[in-house]
Scaffold this motif. Structure first.
Motif, PDB file in Angstrom:
ATOM      1  N   SER A 138       0.816  -1.225   0.000  1.00 25.07           N
ATOM      2  CA  SER A 138       0.000   0.000   0.000  1.00 25.07           C
ATOM      3  C   SER A 138       0.848   1.274   0.000  1.00 25.07           C
ATOM      4  CB  SER A 138      -0.908   0.003   1.232  1.00 25.07           C
ATOM      5  OG  SER A 138      -1.434   1.292   1.445  1.00 25.07           O
ATOM      6  N   ASP A 140       0.070   3.866   1.440  1.00 20.14           N
ATOM      7  CA  ASP A 140      -0.114   4.528   2.741  1.00 20.14           C
ATOM      8  C   ASP A 140       0.955   4.115   3.748  1.00 20.14           C
ATOM      9  OD1 ASP A 140      -2.442   5.774   1.876  1.00 20.14           O
ATOM     10  OD2 ASP A 140      -3.687   4.068   2.442  1.00 20.14           O
ATOM     11  N   CYS A 158       4.519   0.084  -5.017  1.00 15.49           N
ATOM     12  CA  CYS A 158       3.141   0.309  -4.530  1.00 15.49           C
ATOM     13  C   CYS A 158       2.143   0.322  -5.684  1.00 15.49           C
ATOM     14  CB  CYS A 158       3.022   1.669  -3.821  1.00 15.49           C
ATOM     15  SG  CYS A 158       4.241   1.924  -2.536  1.00 15.49           S
ATOM     16  N   ALA A 161      -3.323   4.443  -5.184  1.00 14.89           N
ATOM     17  CA  ALA A 161      -4.204   4.644  -4.016  1.00 14.89           C
ATOM     18  C   ALA A 161      -5.667   4.400  -4.380  1.00 14.89           C
ATOM     19  CB  ALA A 161      -4.029   6.063  -3.482  1.00 14.89           C
ATOM     20  N   GLU A 164      -7.683   1.108  -3.499  1.00 11.59           N
ATOM     21  CA  GLU A 164      -8.192   0.790  -2.157  1.00 11.59           C
ATOM     22  C   GLU A 164      -9.665   1.198  -2.069  1.00 11.59           C
ATOM     23  OE1 GLU A 164      -5.583   2.546   0.749  1.00 11.59           O
ATOM     24  OE2 GLU A 164      -3.808   1.990  -0.392  1.00 11.59           O
ATOM     25  N   LEU A 174      -5.977  -6.665  -4.263  1.00 12.46           N
ATOM     26  CA  LEU A 174      -4.832  -5.918  -3.733  1.00 12.46           C
ATOM     27  C   LEU A 174      -3.730  -6.892  -3.316  1.00 12.46           C
ATOM     28  CD1 LEU A 174      -6.691  -3.320  -1.453  1.00 12.46           C
ATOM     29  CD2 LEU A 174      -5.792  -2.918  -3.740  1.00 12.46           C
ATOM     30  N   LEU A 211      -3.177  -5.704   2.066  1.00 10.59           N
ATOM     31  CA  LEU A 211      -4.266  -4.831   2.548  1.00 10.59           C
ATOM     32  C   LEU A 211      -5.665  -5.381   2.276  1.00 10.59           C
ATOM     33  CD1 LEU A 211      -4.751  -2.007   3.871  1.00 10.59           C
ATOM     34  CD2 LEU A 211      -4.884  -1.073   1.571  1.00 10.59           C
ATOM     35  N   THR A 215      -9.470  -4.207   3.873  1.00  9.55           N
ATOM     36  CA  THR A 215     -10.465  -3.556   3.009  1.00  9.55           C
ATOM     37  C   THR A 215     -11.762  -4.354   2.987  1.00  9.55           C
ATOM     38  OG1 THR A 215      -8.614  -2.786   1.664  1.00  9.55           O
ATOM     39  CG2 THR A 215     -10.807  -2.525   0.724  1.00  9.55           C
TER      40      THR A 215
END
Length: 929
Positions: A138, A140, A158, A161, A164, A174, A211, A215
Motif C-alpha cells: 500500500s 499509505d 506500490c 491509491a 483501495e 490488492l 491490505l 479492506t
C-alpha cells in the motif's frame, strides 16, 4: 470584546496543546550507539508478511466443517514453526501497528497530532539497519519506512491509491497484485546481474504488505464470506511465495519467515480502539533460526481461545507487538533498532544458549543506551540541587548489572545471564518512563492555576458587565500600581528560573500564563468584595442549594462523557422541569409536548454506539417522515398571511423537499448496489455531492421569520444527514429539532413566569430585525439554567447517536454515498460533518432563544464558557497515560473534546447567526412588454 475573545482563544489554545506536551510528548531520544549481537546469525534473509486488519481468532479458528481456514499456516503451526498472539496497543491503526512491528516502539499521541502519513519524528527500523529491503503493498504504509531510512537501500513497489476501494467487486485483488509482483520480481532478477547479486547478500529483508483483508473487513465485516475467502487467498499466496523464495535460493535453509498483522478489527468492521478483537493479532514464525512446534499437555491462559482453536497441545508464545522488531533483528544479525523498547522473545529462537544470552545482553545494552541519553538530557535542563535521579539504576548499579551479566556469560551460566538482562531491561524501561514524566507535576500545576484563574475572571466579567450587583464598585489606582509591580516581579522571577535551566519555550508559556490571568482577577478586588457581600446577605440554605444544583448539573455533564445513559437521566429530569417550576399551570399543551419530546430523545443515548448493523429501511422511514412533516409545514405556509410569505419561499420549500426525497432514494439505491457488488453508481455520487453543496445555500434563500428559517435549516441539513446515515441515527435530528422548537416556546413561558418581559408573538418574529441592543436586559439567575440547557443539548447532540471519543463508532458505510475509495481525510471530514449537523441545529435554536428572551449573545455565551471550563478542568485531571490503552485514548479524547467544544461553540455561534439572520436575494427577471 475583540480583545476578550482573542485572549479567550489564546488561553484555550494553550490549555488544549498543553496536554500533548505534559502527557504525550515524543518519548524518542537520539544519539545512541547501534548494538549488534557478536555471534553469527542463523538466517541470511527475512520475509515479513503483514496481513493488514487480520484478527487472531479469524486466522486460527476452524471453519464450521472443522477444516482449517488457512491450511498452509495451520500446518506451519503444527509442524514447522512457533506461533502465538501479538498484543497490539491503542490506537489500533495501520501506521502505529507497522511502526511497532518494524521499529519496535509504540508511537505516542504526539505522532497523531502531527499527522500519521509522514514521519513526525525520525526513527530507526529493522529496514534501515538491513543491507537491502524490498517491499510491496500500500502507498499509505511503505513510503514512511523508505523516507526514514539512511541511504537508498529500502525499495518500494506500490499500487495506485485508487485501488483501495471499499465498494469494489473484489478487494482481495490488492493481495493478488502483491503476490504477482513478488513472483515477477524474482523471475526478472535472474536476467539482472546487479539485482541478483544484491538478493544473494546477507541481511536482506522482503516485506509484503497485504491490505485486502482490511479492506474486505471494512466493506463486508470480519465474519463475512469475503473476509474468510481473503484469508484463504493470503494463505495460498504465502505458501506460493515461500516456495518461490526457497527454490530461488536452492533450499539453502537460510530464510526466516514471519507472518503477523498490524491490528485486528471489531465485528462491525472498524478499528482504532482497544477491544480485544482489535488488539489480538496472529504471529507465526518459521524457517532459519526459529523454534519448531513444542507440544505440551496443558497451558495457562485466561482466555478460552486454545480450546476454541483446537490448539491446546501446541505451545502458544504470546508477545507484545514491539517484541517482533528485536526478534527480526536477531534472526538476520542486524543491529537492534535504536528506539526499540521490545524485549527479545527467546522462546521463538532455535539456537544455542550462548547465542540467546548474547542476544539478550545486546537487547539490554540497547535499551540502557536510551535510558542514559534520556537521563543526561534531563540533567542538563534541571538545576543540580533540584535534580532527583532514578535511584534503582544509578551509574554504579548500571555498571554492576553489565559486569555481572558479562561474567555469567563467560562462566557459561546463560540462564542467570538472561535473567539479569531481563531485570536490567525492566529497570531501564521504568527509568525511561520516570525521566519522560519528570516535569509533569510542575507543568500540570501551572496549567491548573491558569485554568482556575481564567474561570474566576470570566465569572467576575459576567457579574461586572451583565448584572446590577456591582454598580458601586470603585477601583483604586494606587493599589493597581502596587499590584502590577508585584506581578511583574513574579513574572521576571519565573523567566530567570526557566532561563537558568534552559527549558523549552513552551514551558515559559505554561508557567507565565497564570501571571497575567491572576493579575486581571485581582484587579477586580472591589467586584469580588461586592459579590461576597451579596452572597453573604442571602440565606445560607439558598446559597448552598444553588451551589449544589450547579455542581450536580456539571457532574451530570462530566459523567455523560463516560456513560451515555446519564444523558437519559438528565432528559428525564428535563421532562419534569415544567412540573417542578409550575410552568405547566400557564401552558399545559406546550409543557405536555415538551415532556413527550424529552422522553423520546432520551431513548437515543440508550441505543448501542457501536456494532450496529446497517438498517437502510429506517433511513428511508426517516426521509419519508421528514417529507410528511414538510407537507404539513408547506400547507400551513400557504394558508398563512401574505406578510409571512411570498411565492419564492414556497418554491424554496419545494426544492428542499425534492432534495430530501432524492437523498432518501440515493441512500437505498447506493446500499443495494454495493450489496450486489456493483460499486457506487456515478449518478448517486453526483447527487450526493450536489446535495452537500446546495444544502448550505438553501436556508440563506428562505424567509427570516423565526420558524420558517429554522425549519428551512432543518430540511437542508436533513438532506445531507440522510446521505451519511446507516440506521436509527437518521431519526435523531428530527427528534432533536422537535425538542428545540418546543424549547423556544418554553423559554417564552419561563420569561413571562418570572415577569422579566412580555410574551412576544413568535409566529411574526423576524431574525433580521432582532438585533436591537437597546432591548437587551440584565442577567437573571434563570439565565444560568438557560445556558446549562444549551450545554446539555450540545453534549446530547454529540453523544446522542454514538460516542465520538471512540474511533470505533465511525462506520465507513456512513460515507458510501459520497465515496468508497479509501481516503482518510475525505472520509474523516464527512464523518465530522455528520457530528456537526446536530450541533448546528442546537446552536440555531439557542440563537432563537437568545433573541426572543432579549439577551445579548455575549452574556449567555460567558456563562456557557464557565460551565465548559469547569468541565475541562475535571478532564484535565482525568487524563491518563497508564492503564489500559482504551482508557488512555478515551481520557485524551474527553479533554480535547471539551476544550474544542469551547472554541467550537464560538464558531457555531457565528454560524448560527449567519444561518438565521442573513438572507440572499436572487436576481429577478424583469417582464418584457
Amino acid at each position: 470584546v475583540p480583545v476578550f475573545v482573542l485572549a479567550g482563544l489564546l488561553v484555550h489554545g494553550v490549555f488544549l496543546v498543553s496536554i500533548f506536551d505534559i502527557y504525550f510528548s515524543s518519548p524518542l531520544v537520539h544519539g545512541m550507539t547501534p548494538q549488534q549481537t557478536p555471534l553469527p546469525p542463523p538466517a541470511k534473509r527475512l520475509v515479513l508478511f503483514v496481513a493488514d486488519g487480520l484478527r487472531a481468532d479469524s486466522l486460527y479458528e476452524l471453519n464450521s466443517n472443522s477444516t482449517p481456514r488457512a491450511p498452509f499456516l495451520r500446518s506451519v503451526v503444527e509442524n514447522n514453526g512457533s506461533w502465538g498472539i501479538s498484543h497490539t496497543r491503542v490506537p489500533t491503526e495501520s501506521r502505529p501497528g507497522h511502526v511497532a512491528v518494524i521499529a519496535g516502539f509504540y508511537e505516542d499521541v504526539s505522532a497523531v497530532a502531527k499527522g500519521w502519513k509522514e514521519n513526525p519524528v525520525e526513527f530507526d527500523s529493522v529496514f534501515n539497519e538491513s543491507k537491502y529491503t524490498w517491499s510491496w503493498g500500500s502507498p499509505d504504509i511503505l513510503p514512511m519506512f523508505a523516507k526514514g531510512a539512511t541511504g537508498d537501500h529500502v525499495h518500494t513497489f506500490c499500487y495506485m491509491a485508487e485501488n483501495e476501494d471499499f465498494g469494489a467487486q473484489d478487494a482481495s485483488k490488492l493481495d493478488t497484485w502483491v503476490f504477482d509482483h513478488v513472483k515477477s520480481f524474482f523471475n526478472s532478477s535472474r536476467s539482472n546481474q546487479t539485482l541478483l547479486s544484491a538478493l544473494k547478500e546477507e541481511k536482506v529483508v522482503l516485506f509484503l504488505h497485504l491490505l485486502g483483508i482490511d479492506t474486505n473487513g471494512h466493506a463486508h465485516r470480519p465474519n463475512s464470506r469475503e473476509y474468510h475467502e481473503n484469508i484463504k487467498l493470503v494463505d495460498d499466496g504465502v505458501k506460493e511465495i515461500a516456495s518461490v523464495i526457497d527454490n530461488f535460493y536452492g533450499n539453502d535453509g537460510k530464510t526466516a519467515f514471519i507472518l503477523t498483522s498490524d491490528h485486528g478489527m471489531t465485528d462491525w468492521g472498524s478499528h482504532g480502539a482497544g477491544h480485544p478483537s482489535e488488539t489480538l493479532t496472529p504471529l507465526i514464525a518459521w524457517g532459519a533460526g526459529v523454534n519448531y512446534p513444542q507440544r505440551v499437555t496443558s497451558q495457562l491462559f485466561e482466555d478460552r481461545f486454545l480450546k476454541d482453536w483446537k490448539l491446546e497441545n501446541m505451545k502458544r508464545l504470546d508477545v507484545s507487538q514491539a517484541d517482533i522488531a528485536p526478534l527480526m533483528a536477531s534472526l538476520i544479525g542486524v543491529p537492534f533498532p535504536l528506539n526499540s523498547v521490545g524485549v527479545l522473545p527467546l522462546e521463538y529462537l532455535n539456537n544455542s544458549a550462548h547465542f540467546k544470552a548474547e542476544s539478550m545482553f545486546t537487547n539490554a545494552v540497547q535499551i540502557l543506551e536510551q535510558f542514559k541519553v534520556k537521563m543526561s538530557q534531563k540533567k542538563e535542563t534541571t538545576l543540580s540541587f533540584l535534580f532527583t535521579p532514578f535511584k534503582p539504576l544509578s551509574d554504579s548499579e548500571q555498571t554492576n548489572f553489565l559486569k555481572q551479566a558479562r561474567l555469567k556469560i563467560q562462566q557459561q551460566k546463560y540462564d542467570e545471564a538472561v535473567s539479569l538482562c531481563k531485570t536490567l531491561i525492566s529497570l531501564a524501561l521504568e527509568g525511561l518512563s520516570y525521566y519522560h514524566t519528570y516535569d509533569r507535576l510542575f507543568l500540570g500545576l501551572s496549567i491548573a492555576v491558569g485554568f482556575v484563574g481564567w474561570t474566576t475572571y470570566v465569572i467576575l466579567m459576567i457579574v461586572k458587565t451583565h448584572t446590577s450587583l456591582t454598580k458601586t464598585a470603585q477601583t483604586n489606582s494606587k493599589k493597581s500600581t502596587v499590584l502590577f509591580s508585584v506581578f511583574a516581579f513574579v513574572g521576571v522571577t519565573i523567566i530567570l528560573f526557566l532561563l537558568i535551566q534552559t527549558r523549552p519555550w513552551t514551558h515559559y508559556v505554561y508557567c507565565l500564563l497564570p501571571v497575567p490571568v491572576w493579575y486581571a482577577v485581582l484587579r477586580e478586588l472591589p467586584v469580588i468584595h461586592e459579590l461576597a457581600a451579596k452572597l453573604l446577605s442571602l440565606h445560607f440554605s439558598q446559597t448552598i442549594g444553588f451551589l449544589l444544583i450547579c455542581t450536580a448539573g456539571i457532574e451530570i455533564l462530566v459523567l455523560s462523557f463516560f456513560y451515555r445513559a446519564t444523558l437519559t437521566v438528565g432528559l428525564f429530569v428535563f421532562a419534569g422541569w415544567p412540573v417542578i417550576t409550575r410552568l405547566w399551570v400557564q401552558a399545559k399543551t406546550t409543557a405536555l409536548i415538551w415532556t413527550f419530546m424529552c422522553l423520546l430523545l432520551a431513548v437515543f443515548p440508550l441505543m448501542p454506539a457501536v456494532g450496529r448493523e446497517p438498517n437502510i429501511p429506517l433511513v428511508t422511514a426517516a426521509g419519508l417522515l421528514t417529507l410528511l412533516i414538510s407537507c404539513f409545514s408547506l400547507a400551513s405556509l400557504c394558508k398563512s398571511e401574505d406578510k409571512f410569505r411570498n411565492s419564492g419561499d414556497v418554491k424554496i420549500r419545494l426544492y428542499q423537499m425534492v432534495s430530501v426525497g432524492l437523498s432518501t432514494y440515493v441512500v437505498s439505491s447506493t446500499h443495494a448496489s454495493l450489496q450486489n457488488k456493483q460499486g457506487l453508481p456515478v449518478l448517486n455520487q453526483i447527487i450526493s455531492w450536489t446535495t452537500l453543496v446546495t444544502s448550505s445555500v438553501f436556508p440563506l434563500l428562505s424567509s427570516t421569520f423565526l420558524f420558517q428559517r429554522l425549519f428551512s435549516v432543518l430540511l437542508s441539513l436533513m438532506s445531507t444527514y440522510l446521505l451519511l446515515s446507516t440506521g436509527c441515527e437518521a431519526l435523531f435530528p428530527l427528534v432533536l429539532s422537535g425538542l428545540m422548537f418546543v424549547w423556544i416556546y418554553m423559554e417564552q413561558e419561563a420569561l413571562q413566569h418570572y415577569g422579566l418581559a412580555l410574551k412576544p408573538k413568535l409566529a411574526g418574529f423576524n431574525f433580521a430585525f432582532a438585533v436591537d441592543i437597546t432591548q437587551f436586559r440584565q442577567l437573571h439567575p434563570d439565565d444560568i439554567r438557560r445556558s446549562f440547557f444549551f450545554v446539555f443539548f450540545i453534549v446530547t447532540a454529540f453523544f446522542g447517536t454514538g460516542n465520538i471519543a471512540s474511533v470505533n463508532s465511525f462506520d465507513p458505510a456512513s460515507v458510501y454515498c459520497f465515496l468508497t475509495v479509501f481516503s482518510p481525510f475525505m472520509m474523516g471530514g464527512l464523518l465530522v460533518l455528520k457530528v456537526v449537523i446536530p450541533f448546528v441545529l442546537v446552536s440555531c435554536a439557542f440563537e432563537a432563544v437568545q433573541v426572543t428572551t432579549q439577551l445579548s449573545s455575549k452574556s449567555l455565551f460567558l456563562i456557557v464558557l464557565v460551565i465548559s471550563d469547569i468541565m475541562a478542568l475535571h478532564f484535565f485531571f482525568l487524563v491518563k497515560d497508564y492503564g489500559s490503552w482504551l482508557d488512555i485514548g478515551t481520557s485524551i479524547s474527553h479533554y480535547v473534546l471539551v476544550m474544542s467544544l469551547t472554541i467550537f461553540m464560538m464558531l457555531m455561534n457565528g454560524l448560527a447567526q449567519l444561518l438565521t439572520t442573513r438572507r440572499l436575494k436572487l436576481p429577478r427577471r424583469t417582464k418584457q412588454h
